[in-house]
Design a protein around this motif. Structure first.
Motif, PDB file in Angstrom:
ATOM      1  N   ARG A  41      -0.045 -31.193 -14.202  1.00 48.85           N
ATOM      2  CA  ARG A  41       1.244 -30.527 -14.050  1.00 48.85           C
ATOM      3  C   ARG A  41       2.259 -31.474 -13.411  1.00 48.85           C
ATOM      4  N   GLY A 100      -2.916 -27.843 -19.342  1.00 51.58           N
ATOM      5  CA  GLY A 100      -3.913 -27.820 -18.294  1.00 51.58           C
ATOM      6  C   GLY A 100      -4.377 -29.199 -17.831  1.00 51.58           C
ATOM      7  N   GLU A 129      -3.176 -15.510  -5.637  1.00 52.15           N
ATOM      8  CA  GLU A 129      -3.113 -15.069  -7.038  1.00 52.15           C
ATOM      9  C   GLU A 129      -1.695 -15.190  -7.595  1.00 52.15           C
ATOM     10  N   VAL A 173       1.858 -20.970 -11.403  1.00 52.67           N
ATOM     11  CA  VAL A 173       1.493 -22.300 -11.890  1.00 52.67           C
ATOM     12  C   VAL A 173       1.077 -22.221 -13.359  1.00 52.67           C
ATOM     13  N   GLU A 174       0.312 -21.207 -13.726  1.00 56.40           N
ATOM     14  CA  GLU A 174      -0.115 -21.051 -15.118  1.00 56.40           C
ATOM     15  C   GLU A 174       1.078 -20.804 -16.040  1.00 56.40           C
ATOM     16  N   CYS A 175       2.021 -19.980 -15.595  1.00 54.57           N
ATOM     17  CA  CYS A 175       3.233 -19.728 -16.399  1.00 54.57           C
ATOM     18  C   CYS A 175       4.046 -21.005 -16.568  1.00 54.57           C
ATOM     19  N   LYS A 176       4.181 -21.756 -15.509  1.00 51.58           N
ATOM     20  CA  LYS A 176       4.935 -23.020 -15.572  1.00 51.58           C
ATOM     21  C   LYS A 176       4.243 -23.992 -16.520  1.00 51.58           C
ATOM     22  N   GLY A 177       2.912 -24.044 -16.461  1.00 56.90           N
ATOM     23  CA  GLY A 177       2.153 -24.926 -17.349  1.00 56.90           C
ATOM     24  C   GLY A 177       2.343 -24.554 -18.806  1.00 56.90           C
ATOM     25  N   LYS A 178       2.404 -23.255 -19.095  1.00 59.24           N
ATOM     26  CA  LYS A 178       2.603 -22.805 -20.481  1.00 59.24           C
ATOM     27  C   LYS A 178       3.997 -23.158 -20.980  1.00 59.24           C
ATOM     28  N   CYS A 203       0.551 -17.355  -6.641  1.00 66.55           N
ATOM     29  CA  CYS A 203       0.795 -18.788  -6.842  1.00 66.55           C
ATOM     30  C   CYS A 203       0.086 -19.284  -8.096  1.00 66.55           C
ATOM     31  N   ARG A 204      -1.149 -18.869  -8.298  1.00 62.72           N
ATOM     32  CA  ARG A 204      -1.910 -19.279  -9.483  1.00 62.72           C
ATOM     33  C   ARG A 204      -1.200 -18.805 -10.759  1.00 62.72           C
ATOM     34  N   THR A 205      -0.731 -17.575 -10.762  1.00 60.95           N
ATOM     35  CA  THR A 205      -0.018 -17.042 -11.927  1.00 60.95           C
ATOM     36  C   THR A 205       1.253 -17.838 -12.198  1.00 60.95           C
TER      37      THR A 205
END
Length: 142
Positions: free
Chosen positions: A93, A90, A73, A79-84, A75-77
């Motif tokens: 990356r 989405g 979780e 990755v999502e922050c980096k993507g934003k 790591c997922r968070t």
């Protein structure tokens, strides 16, 4: 044996369309990115399998599973922050900005070659004009 002619020639980059180069670079970077992600996932699965196999009692397995879920979780968070922040949307990356830089460099090289060719043509025309003026003056002299 034939002597190596590469020593005498200048290293020259062949003419490549920057748009085609950009498309190729983008596809290549995306492929490398996907292969890298696949290898990371494989390695992670092996580590998880090893961690779970090393736990011999149910409480240990439960603790390891909880820790691994929490790590996943986190790591997922990340990755999502980096993507934003990168505005990836989405889709991918992968560091596609590298393809943009490659395209920019190809356009720069193409412009430099065109400028050099134009300068050489202008210099050749000036030299021809100077030779023509000298030849005309020489024939006009008594």
């Amino acid at each position: 044996s034939k002597p190596d002619d590469d020593d005498d020639e200048e290293d020259e980059i062949p003419e490549i369309d920057p748009e085609k180069l950009h498309k190729f670079a983008t596809k290549s970077i995306e492929l490398l990115w996907r292969v890298g992600i696949m290898l990371l996932e494989r390695r992670t699965r092996r580590i998880v399998d090893f961690a779970m196999a090393s736990a011999d009692q149910k409480p240990h397995k439960t603790a390891i599973a909880s820790a691994l879920l929490e790590l996943g979780e986190a790591c997922r968070t990340a990755v999502e922050c980096k993507g934003k922040t990168m505005g990836a949307g989405g889709v991918s990356r992968a560091p596609l900005h590298l393809a943009d830089e490659i395209k920019h460099q190809a356009e720069h090289i193409k412009a430099e070659k065109a400028q050099s060719a134009a300068a050489a043509a202008a210099g050749g025309a000036a030299a021809a004009a100077a030779l023509g003026t000298t030849a005309t003056a020489a024939t006009a002299a008594p």
